[in-house]
Design a protein around this motif. Structure first.
Motif, PDB file in Angstrom:
ATOM      1  N   LEU A 130       0.829  -1.213   0.000  1.00 38.00           N
ATOM      2  CA  LEU A 130       0.000   0.000   0.000  1.00 38.00           C
ATOM      3  C   LEU A 130       0.857   1.255   0.000  1.00 38.00           C
ATOM      4  O   LEU A 130       0.582   2.218  -0.738  1.00 38.00           O
ATOM      5  CB  LEU A 130      -0.921  -0.009   1.223  1.00 38.00           C
ATOM      6  N   TRP A 131       1.904   1.283   0.810  1.00 34.58           N
ATOM      7  CA  TRP A 131       2.779   2.455   0.871  1.00 34.58           C
ATOM      8  C   TRP A 131       3.544   2.622  -0.444  1.00 34.58           C
ATOM      9  O   TRP A 131       3.770   3.750  -0.906  1.00 34.58           O
ATOM     10  CB  TRP A 131       3.726   2.304   2.049  1.00 34.58           C
ATOM     11  N   ALA A 132       3.910   1.521  -1.071  1.00 34.82           N
ATOM     12  CA  ALA A 132       4.565   1.603  -2.376  1.00 34.82           C
ATOM     13  C   ALA A 132       3.628   2.230  -3.405  1.00 34.82           C
ATOM     14  O   ALA A 132       4.045   3.075  -4.209  1.00 34.82           O
ATOM     15  CB  ALA A 132       4.993   0.205  -2.827  1.00 34.82           C
ATOM     16  N   ILE A 186       2.133   6.670  -7.062  1.00 36.90           N
ATOM     17  CA  ILE A 186       1.110   7.592  -7.562  1.00 36.90           C
ATOM     18  C   ILE A 186       1.480   9.031  -7.246  1.00 36.90           C
ATOM     19  O   ILE A 186       1.286   9.941  -8.065  1.00 36.90           O
ATOM     20  CB  ILE A 186      -0.270   7.226  -6.974  1.00 36.90           C
ATOM     21  N   SER A 187       2.043   9.265  -6.068  1.00 39.70           N
ATOM     22  CA  SER A 187       2.451  10.620  -5.694  1.00 39.70           C
ATOM     23  C   SER A 187       3.490  11.167  -6.660  1.00 39.70           C
ATOM     24  O   SER A 187       3.424  12.338  -7.058  1.00 39.70           O
ATOM     25  CB  SER A 187       3.012  10.623  -4.268  1.00 39.70           C
ATOM     26  N   PRO A 238      -4.181  16.688  -8.292  1.00 44.72           N
ATOM     27  CA  PRO A 238      -4.352  15.308  -8.780  1.00 44.72           C
ATOM     28  C   PRO A 238      -4.354  14.277  -7.650  1.00 44.72           C
ATOM     29  O   PRO A 238      -5.097  13.289  -7.710  1.00 44.72           O
ATOM     30  CB  PRO A 238      -3.156  15.108  -9.721  1.00 44.72           C
ATOM     31  N   SER A 239      -3.542  14.497  -6.613  1.00 48.25           N
ATOM     32  CA  SER A 239      -3.501  13.551  -5.497  1.00 48.25           C
ATOM     33  C   SER A 239      -4.830  13.506  -4.757  1.00 48.25           C
ATOM     34  O   SER A 239      -5.300  12.433  -4.353  1.00 48.25           O
ATOM     35  CB  SER A 239      -2.388  13.947  -4.517  1.00 48.25           C
ATOM     36  N   LEU A 240      -5.457  14.660  -4.585  1.00 51.04           N
ATOM     37  CA  LEU A 240      -6.765  14.710  -3.931  1.00 51.04           C
ATOM     38  C   LEU A 240      -7.819  13.969  -4.757  1.00 51.04           C
ATOM     39  O   LEU A 240      -8.657  13.241  -4.211  1.00 51.04           O
ATOM     40  CB  LEU A 240      -7.183  16.163  -3.711  1.00 51.04           C
ATOM     41  N   VAL A 241      -7.763  14.144  -6.067  1.00 48.46           N
ATOM     42  CA  VAL A 241      -8.720  13.474  -6.951  1.00 48.46           C
ATOM     43  C   VAL A 241      -8.535  11.954  -6.891  1.00 48.46           C
ATOM     44  O   VAL A 241      -9.507  11.192  -6.775  1.00 48.46           O
ATOM     45  CB  VAL A 241      -8.566  13.987  -8.398  1.00 48.46           C
ATOM     46  N   VAL A 242      -7.289  11.499  -6.955  1.00 49.47           N
ATOM     47  CA  VAL A 242      -7.010  10.053  -6.919  1.00 49.47           C
ATOM     48  C   VAL A 242      -7.438   9.463  -5.583  1.00 49.47           C
ATOM     49  O   VAL A 242      -8.033   8.372  -5.523  1.00 49.47           O
ATOM     50  CB  VAL A 242      -5.520   9.784  -7.190  1.00 49.47           C
ATOM     51  N   THR A 290      12.740   6.351 -11.203  1.00 45.36           N
ATOM     52  CA  THR A 290      13.462   6.180  -9.945  1.00 45.36           C
ATOM     53  C   THR A 290      12.540   5.611  -8.874  1.00 45.36           C
ATOM     54  O   THR A 290      12.901   4.691  -8.130  1.00 45.36           O
ATOM     55  CB  THR A 290      14.043   7.525  -9.484  1.00 45.36           C
ATOM     56  N   ARG A 291      11.326   6.137  -8.801  1.00 42.94           N
ATOM     57  CA  ARG A 291      10.365   5.646  -7.813  1.00 42.94           C
ATOM     58  C   ARG A 291       9.901   4.239  -8.160  1.00 42.94           C
ATOM     59  O   ARG A 291       9.675   3.413  -7.266  1.00 42.94           O
ATOM     60  CB  ARG A 291       9.187   6.611  -7.733  1.00 42.94           C
ATOM     61  N   PHE A 292       9.770   3.954  -9.446  1.00 46.11           N
ATOM     62  CA  PHE A 292       9.397   2.603  -9.854  1.00 46.11           C
ATOM     63  C   PHE A 292      10.410   1.583  -9.346  1.00 46.11           C
ATOM     64  O   PHE A 292      10.047   0.533  -8.816  1.00 46.11           O
ATOM     65  CB  PHE A 292       9.298   2.512 -11.373  1.00 46.11           C
ATOM     66  N   PHE A 293      11.695   1.896  -9.517  1.00 49.83           N
ATOM     67  CA  PHE A 293      12.728   0.963  -9.076  1.00 49.83           C
ATOM     68  C   PHE A 293      12.691   0.782  -7.566  1.00 49.83           C
ATOM     69  O   PHE A 293      13.048  -0.267  -7.056  1.00 49.83           O
ATOM     70  CB  PHE A 293      14.111   1.463  -9.504  1.00 49.83           C
ATOM     71  N   SER A 294      12.261   1.812  -6.860  1.00 58.82           N
ATOM     72  CA  SER A 294      12.226   1.746  -5.408  1.00 58.82           C
ATOM     73  C   SER A 294      10.970   1.049  -4.891  1.00 58.82           C
ATOM     74  O   SER A 294      11.043   0.180  -4.016  1.00 58.82           O
ATOM     75  CB  SER A 294      12.311   3.166  -4.825  1.00 58.82           C
ATOM     76  N   ASP A 295       9.801   1.431  -5.429  1.00 56.78           N
ATOM     77  CA  ASP A 295       8.531   1.023  -4.824  1.00 56.78           C
ATOM     78  C   ASP A 295       7.685   0.065  -5.652  1.00 56.78           C
ATOM     79  O   ASP A 295       6.817  -0.609  -5.091  1.00 56.78           O
ATOM     80  CB  ASP A 295       7.680   2.271  -4.528  1.00 56.78           C
TER      81      ASP A 295
END
Length: 517
Positions: free
Chosen positions: A56-58, A63-64, A102-106, A248-253
């Motif tokens: 969930l955190w990933a 998305i962020s 966008p984060s609020l909408v998602v 970068t975030r993809f590789f991490s999360d």
């Protein structure tokens, strides 16, 4: 007094880089707290429960980083170049609007469509009862986390690298651990970790508002217009940097999330948990590298591309400093992977091969230093995007090949991430060399690299030659060798002037004394 844009009092020099990196490194110690907290979470809630929380955190992190349109990076370029305070505040306000909406909408959409979203996730039977409620609540971590990232990035754009220390370490990490312990004592499972995380983010976001007020005028921020020219500049920069940031975030999360989705049942939650453990441990060597990256980005943003020789001296210094600290640290963690995992429950110790793979690749990438960050500031559009695509392609190809060879899912994913990271980190090195004549290999780079590789090989061969030792004895043997390797690396990889720029630390370690060599 609010700092003025431009930062004439923060020249691009080696002392400014060291001073800023040391302060940012303190703020990044939140990663250390998180690694220390990880065994506690797993002892309290179990590997499978921790795995679904990690997935969930990933998802929130991924998305962020898409929904904020790279405003965190764009501010590092636009705010330092603002000619007036009004334009700097307009840039911040515009970045907050672009990044948060966008984060609020998602978050609202996920809360409304919770049932189909939760059905995609794999959890242990005991976590299934509260899974939908956990997803519905955790969706609101998205705008909270996005705001925290935007707030701290806005402060870094002022070249104030220290204010994240209390925010990142105390409020985000320690408060989360305390809340998780309270939830566990109350008998909550998945919902306990989710609630603790959400409440700690809420506290951190509220303090983020106060943090912005220290470095910006909140009255001026409210009055500042959402200027079209500023919006165009932010979006132009942000959209160019977005693919690289996403990758970068993809590789991490993304790996723990994918593992949860493709491995059925509780095994999927366990695989997510194992990968998350390895990733957190492997992130420890990145404290120094991220610190240099954060410091150099806004400093380079103020320089003209024509100032290549000036940038190159600092680039070479940062790369050699990164190599001298990160390569030995990565080797230490890889050698002690089994011992580190003794802190976890027995079910988590299967993560040892993942720790070794992910840690060593980060050590190898330390050689290129902040190449990716400099490339983003000098060429924010085409090349970061191309490198991101190459990294994704490399990761997919290696993961597919490893899976075809019969390697289990989590380890295949680790090999894929390693291949993708190497492609994405080393391509900027080549591009800066060809496009701007920048490279980190000026003297004494070769001498430092030879020292690290030679003594590193000696340490590995020595440990292979000695008979198996008790844990305490092995740690007692490896740690002195590690500190000796770091000391020799700093002595041989940095010039006399560069060692002096380390200040009191260099003096106390004997790095600036000629008698030491």
């Amino acid at each position: 007094m609010t700092p003025t844009p431009g930062g004439a009092d923060h020249p691009l020099n080696k002392k400014a880089v060291v001073r800023g990196a040391l302060v940012v490194a303190l703020s990044r110690l939140g990663a250390v707290v998180e690694v220390v907290a990880q065994p506690a979470y797993i002892w309290m809630f179990g590997l499978a429960t921790y795995g679904i929380y990690a997935a969930l955190w990933a998802a929130v992190n991924i998305i962020s980083n898409i929904a904020d349109f790279a405003m965190t990076s764009a501010m590092q370029r636009v705010i330092p170049q603002a000619s007036t305070e009004e334009k700097a505040h307009s840039a911040l306000k515009t970045a907050l609007v672009i990044g948060l909406l966008p984060s609020l909408v998602v978050a609202g959409a996920v809360s409304f469509f919770t049932t189909p979203v939760a059905a995609l996730l794999n959890a242990a039977p005991r976590d299934q009862a509260t899974l939908e409620l956990s997803v519905r609540l955790f969706a609101w971590a998205l705008p909270l986390w996005t705001f925290v990232e935007l707030a701290t990035s806005a402060v870094r754009a002022r070249k104030a690298f220290g204010p994240e220390v209390r925010l990142r370490i105390f409020w985000e990490q320690i408060v989360r651990l305390l809340m998780a312990a309270a939830a566990w004592l109350a008998g909550w499972l998945t919902l306990g970790l989710v609630a603790a995380h959400l409440l700690s983010l809420l506290v951190t976001a509220l303090l983020g508002v106060r943090l912005i007020g220290r470095y910006y005028n909140l009255s001026l921020l409210r009055r500042a217009p959402v200027d079209r020219a500023v919006m165009r500049d932010l979006l132009h920069t942000g959209l160019g940097l977005l693919p690289g940031n996403i990758t970068t975030r993809f590789f991490s999360d993304l790996p723990p999330l994918i593992l949860n989705l493709i491995v059925p049942g509780a095994a999927g939650a366990n695989a997510s948990g194992l990968y998350a453990i390895a990733r957190k441990i492997a992130s420890l060597p990145m404290i120094v590298r991220h610190s240099l990256h954060y410091v150099i980005q806004p400093l380079v943003a103020e320089q003209s591309v024509r100032d290549a020789s000036h940038i190159n001296h600092v680039y070479g210094f940062a790369s050699r400093l990164s190599m001298s600290l990160l390569l030995p640290t990565a080797l230490l963690i890889a050698l002690l992977a089994d011992e580190i995992l003794l802190l976890f429950p027995a079910e988590a110790r299967a993560a040892a091969p993942l720790v070794i793979i992910l840690t060593l690749v980060r050590g190898i990438n330390a050689i290129v230093g902040p190449a990716n960050g400099i490339l983003q500031m000098l060429h924010p559009r085409l090349w970061p995007t191309a490198n991101a695509m190459a990294g994704i392609a490399g990761a997919g190809l290696v993961t597919w090949a490893a899976t075809a060879m019969g390697i289990e899912a989590a380890r295949a994913m680790a090999w894929g991430v390693a291949g993708g990271l190497i492609a994405m980190e080393w391509l900027p090195l080549l591009q800066l060399w060809l496009l701007n004549g920048l490279h980190p290999c000026e003297a004494p780079f070769r001498r430092g690299a030879a020292t690290i590789l030679g003594m590193g090989a000696f340490v590995v061969l020595l440990l292979q030659a000695v008979p198996p030792l008790p844990v305490a004895a092995e740690v007692a043997l490896v740690l002195p060798l590690f500190f000796a390797l770091v000391w020799l690396a700093l002595r041989t990889a940095l010039t006399d002037t560069e060692r002096q720029s380390l200040g009191r630390i260099g003096t106390r370690l004997g790095l600036t004394s000629r008698a030491c060599l």
